[in-house]
Structures are given as C-alpha cells and as structure tokens.
Design an enzyme around this catalytic site. Structure first.
Site, PDB file in Angstrom:
ATOM      1  N   ASP A 156       0.825  -1.110  -0.117  1.00 18.69           N
ATOM      2  CA  ASP A 156       0.028  -0.044   0.142  1.00 18.69           C
ATOM      3  C   ASP A 156       0.991   1.330  -0.003  1.00 18.69           C
ATOM      4  O   ASP A 156       1.843   1.410   0.753  1.00 18.69           O
ATOM      5  CB  ASP A 156      -0.991   0.048   1.321  1.00 18.69           C
ATOM      6  CG  ASP A 156      -1.957   0.890   1.117  1.00 18.69           C
ATOM      7  OD1 ASP A 156      -1.709   2.153   0.955  1.00 18.69           O
ATOM      8  OD2 ASP A 156      -3.378   0.683   1.320  1.00 18.69           O
ATOM      9  N   GLN A 161     -14.528   2.328   1.544  1.00 15.39           N
ATOM     10  CA  GLN A 161     -13.811   1.893   0.352  1.00 15.39           C
ATOM     11  C   GLN A 161     -13.601   3.122  -0.701  1.00 15.39           C
ATOM     12  O   GLN A 161     -14.488   3.887  -1.006  1.00 15.39           O
ATOM     13  CB  GLN A 161     -14.686   0.874  -0.420  1.00 15.39           C
ATOM     14  CG  GLN A 161     -13.794   0.308  -1.497  1.00 15.39           C
ATOM     15  CD  GLN A 161     -14.827  -0.904  -2.159  1.00 15.39           C
ATOM     16  OE1 GLN A 161     -15.941  -0.952  -1.844  1.00 15.39           O
ATOM     17  NE2 GLN A 161     -14.440  -1.649  -3.341  1.00 15.39           N
ATOM     18  N   HIS A 183     -10.134  -5.869  -2.238  1.00 17.71           N
ATOM     19  CA  HIS A 183      -8.938  -6.037  -1.946  1.00 17.71           C
ATOM     20  C   HIS A 183      -9.039  -6.259  -0.338  1.00 17.71           C
ATOM     21  O   HIS A 183      -9.774  -5.605   0.296  1.00 17.71           O
ATOM     22  CB  HIS A 183      -8.064  -4.915  -1.915  1.00 17.71           C
ATOM     23  CG  HIS A 183      -8.638  -3.545  -1.733  1.00 17.71           C
ATOM     24  ND1 HIS A 183      -9.570  -2.721  -2.510  1.00 17.71           N
ATOM     25  CD2 HIS A 183      -8.470  -2.750  -0.570  1.00 17.71           C
ATOM     26  CE1 HIS A 183     -10.017  -1.729  -1.774  1.00 17.71           C
ATOM     27  NE2 HIS A 183      -9.083  -1.480  -0.570  1.00 17.71           N
ATOM     28  N   PHE A 184      -8.342  -7.031   0.008  1.00 23.87           N
ATOM     29  CA  PHE A 184      -7.959  -7.099   1.486  1.00 23.87           C
ATOM     30  C   PHE A 184      -6.656  -6.155   1.899  1.00 23.87           C
ATOM     31  O   PHE A 184      -5.532  -6.483   1.358  1.00 23.87           O
ATOM     32  CB  PHE A 184      -7.617  -8.618   2.027  1.00 23.87           C
ATOM     33  CG  PHE A 184      -8.733  -9.324   2.481  1.00 23.87           C
ATOM     34  CD1 PHE A 184      -9.006  -9.376   3.892  1.00 23.87           C
ATOM     35  CD2 PHE A 184      -9.811 -10.000   1.952  1.00 23.87           C
ATOM     36  CE1 PHE A 184     -10.224  -9.952   4.566  1.00 23.87           C
ATOM     37  CE2 PHE A 184     -10.969 -10.747   2.298  1.00 23.87           C
ATOM     38  CZ  PHE A 184     -11.079 -10.694   3.742  1.00 23.87           C
ATOM     39  N   HIS A 185      -6.785  -5.793   2.963  1.00 25.48           N
ATOM     40  CA  HIS A 185      -5.551  -4.896   3.775  1.00 25.48           C
ATOM     41  C   HIS A 185      -5.139  -5.924   4.910  1.00 25.48           C
ATOM     42  O   HIS A 185      -5.665  -6.491   5.633  1.00 25.48           O
ATOM     43  CB  HIS A 185      -6.196  -3.676   4.402  1.00 25.48           C
ATOM     44  CG  HIS A 185      -6.575  -2.829   3.570  1.00 25.48           C
ATOM     45  ND1 HIS A 185      -5.932  -1.493   3.200  1.00 25.48           N
ATOM     46  CD2 HIS A 185      -7.933  -2.563   3.240  1.00 25.48           C
ATOM     47  CE1 HIS A 185      -6.860  -0.882   2.707  1.00 25.48           C
ATOM     48  NE2 HIS A 185      -7.948  -1.308   2.586  1.00 25.48           N
TER      49      HIS A 185
HETATM   50  P1  AMP Z   1      -9.645   1.287   0.549  1.00 25.37           P
HETATM   51  O1  AMP Z   1     -10.303   2.752   1.016  1.00 25.37           O
HETATM   52  O2  AMP Z   1     -10.277   0.155   1.479  1.00 25.37           O
HETATM   53  O3  AMP Z   1     -10.451   1.160  -0.761  1.00 25.37           O
HETATM   54  O4  AMP Z   1      -8.460   1.176   0.264  1.00 25.37           O
HETATM   55  C1  AMP Z   1      -7.401   1.602  -0.886  1.00 25.37           C
HETATM   56  C2  AMP Z   1      -6.239   1.378  -0.505  1.00 25.37           C
HETATM   57  O5  AMP Z   1      -5.328   1.571  -1.352  1.00 25.37           O
HETATM   58  C3  AMP Z   1      -5.700   2.658   0.630  1.00 25.37           C
HETATM   59  O6  AMP Z   1      -5.187   2.150   1.590  1.00 25.37           O
HETATM   60  C4  AMP Z   1      -4.598   3.508  -0.257  1.00 25.37           C
HETATM   61  O7  AMP Z   1      -3.572   3.933   0.389  1.00 25.37           O
HETATM   62  C5  AMP Z   1      -4.298   2.422  -1.360  1.00 25.37           C
HETATM   63  N1  AMP Z   1      -3.954   2.822  -2.661  1.00 25.37           N
HETATM   64  C6  AMP Z   1      -4.209   3.840  -3.489  1.00 25.37           C
HETATM   65  N2  AMP Z   1      -3.763   4.099  -4.633  1.00 25.37           N
HETATM   66  C7  AMP Z   1      -2.516   2.956  -4.574  1.00 25.37           C
HETATM   67  C8  AMP Z   1      -1.576   2.532  -5.441  1.00 25.37           C
HETATM   68  N3  AMP Z   1      -1.342   3.084  -6.635  1.00 25.37           N
HETATM   69  N4  AMP Z   1      -0.888   1.505  -5.051  1.00 25.37           N
HETATM   70  C9  AMP Z   1      -0.948   0.902  -3.963  1.00 25.37           C
HETATM   71  N5  AMP Z   1      -1.861   1.382  -2.826  1.00 25.37           N
HETATM   72  C10 AMP Z   1      -2.653   2.123  -3.400  1.00 25.37           C
END
Ligand code: AMP
Length: 148
Positions: A43, A106, A112-114
């Site tokens: 991330d 989101q 996606h999983f964190h």
């Molecule tokens: P969510 O809010 O659960 O949809 O999480 C999206 C995640 O994607 C966030 O933790 C962001 O920091 C991460 N993110 C956004 N753009 C990128 C990218 N280009 N590469 C890696 N992570 C990203």
C-alpha cells in the site's frame, strides 16, 4: 424486485480503477506476490510498516460481486502473505480489513484485503492519507518476499 428483497443488481465494474490498472501492468506497484488469480503489493499510503494489499484478478468491485472461486483464491493469498508479513516483521498482531462501499470507507472500486501489522501501543496511521516512496516500501517488501 420489491424494495425488501435482499437481491441487488450488481453495478457494472469500472475497469479504469487504479487496481485494475496495476493488475494489467499499466501502472507500477511494489509487488510482493503474484499467481494466476491474485496479486499482492505494498500500500503506497501505509497505515503501518508492512501494509500489504491483496487483490483478485477477477473484475469485481466488492464482496457481493466476487465469485466463490475468486474469493477462495484471494483468501488463500491473503493467508500466505499474512504469514510472510508476520515472519518477516515479527509483528505481534496482524489486522485484516476489507471495505465494501463508499459508506464503509472503500476508496478503490476493486475488491481488496488490507494486511496491516499491529503492535500494542502503536496507533494506526490515517487511512489513505500519507504517501511514501518506493525507497521506503522496497526494503520492507524485500523482507516480506524473502519470507514467502
Ligand atoms: P480502500 O479505502 O479500502 O478502498 O483502500 C484503498 C487503499 O489503496 C488505501 O489504503 C490506499 O492507500 C491504497 N492505494 C491507493 N492507490 C494505490 C496505489 N497506486 N498503489 C498502492 N496502494 C494504493
């Protein structure tokens, strides 16, 4: 369909989202693991050191749209990478998070999983707030890859 039905018509998947571009190789990522059905990468706005994202390659916005096969593949990769994160970083705790819909927070419309390492007494950083460079992510990623 009446308004009390639990059935929902899926929204069309938007192939321009940033994770779809990463899966297609159109924009870079700091890759941790890839197989036929899934991809794991760092991330870029980590909430803790070692914050990894796991995505299925199937076009699916959220838990409601993903096939059972895609879900099984995503969970298997999540477990595999979570073990590597734990072993590489020796974190005492590890949090898995998966958000569905803007109301849940989101921000990228590809499921996606964190995987977020946790240590008692260290608060999480804000969600998707502070971007860090490849120079910061790569040494952590190298440790995780070595533990796979
Ligand atoms: P969510 O809010 O659960 O949809 O999480 C999206 C995640 O994607 C966030 O933790 C962001 O920091 C991460 N993110 C956004 N753009 C990128 C990218 N280009 N590469 C890696 N992570 C990203």
């Amino acid at each position: 369909m009446d308004s009390t039905s639990s059935k929902r018509v899926p929204m069309p998947y938007d192939r321009s989202n940033i994770f779809a571009k990463i899966i297609r190789g159109e924009i870079p990522c700091v890759k941790i693991y890839e197989d036929e059905k899934t991809l794991a990468f760092m991330d870029v706005m980590p909430q803790a050191d070692g914050h990894v994202l796991v995505v299925p390659k199937e076009d699916a916005e959220n838990i409601f749209d993903l096939s059972p096969e895609g879900l099984a593949a995503m969970m298997a990769t999540t477990q595999k990478v979570a073990k590597a994160v734990r072993n590489a970083l020796a974190c005492p705790g590890l949090m898995l998070v998966q958000l569905n819909g803007a109301a849940a927070g989101q921000s990228v419309n590809h499921i996606h999983f964190h995987i977020i390492p946790r240590t008692g007494g260290i608060d999480l950083k804000f969600h998707a707030r502070e971007m860090v460079g490849r120079d910061v992510l790569e040494p952590i990623a190298a440790k995780i890859r070595a533990a796979l």
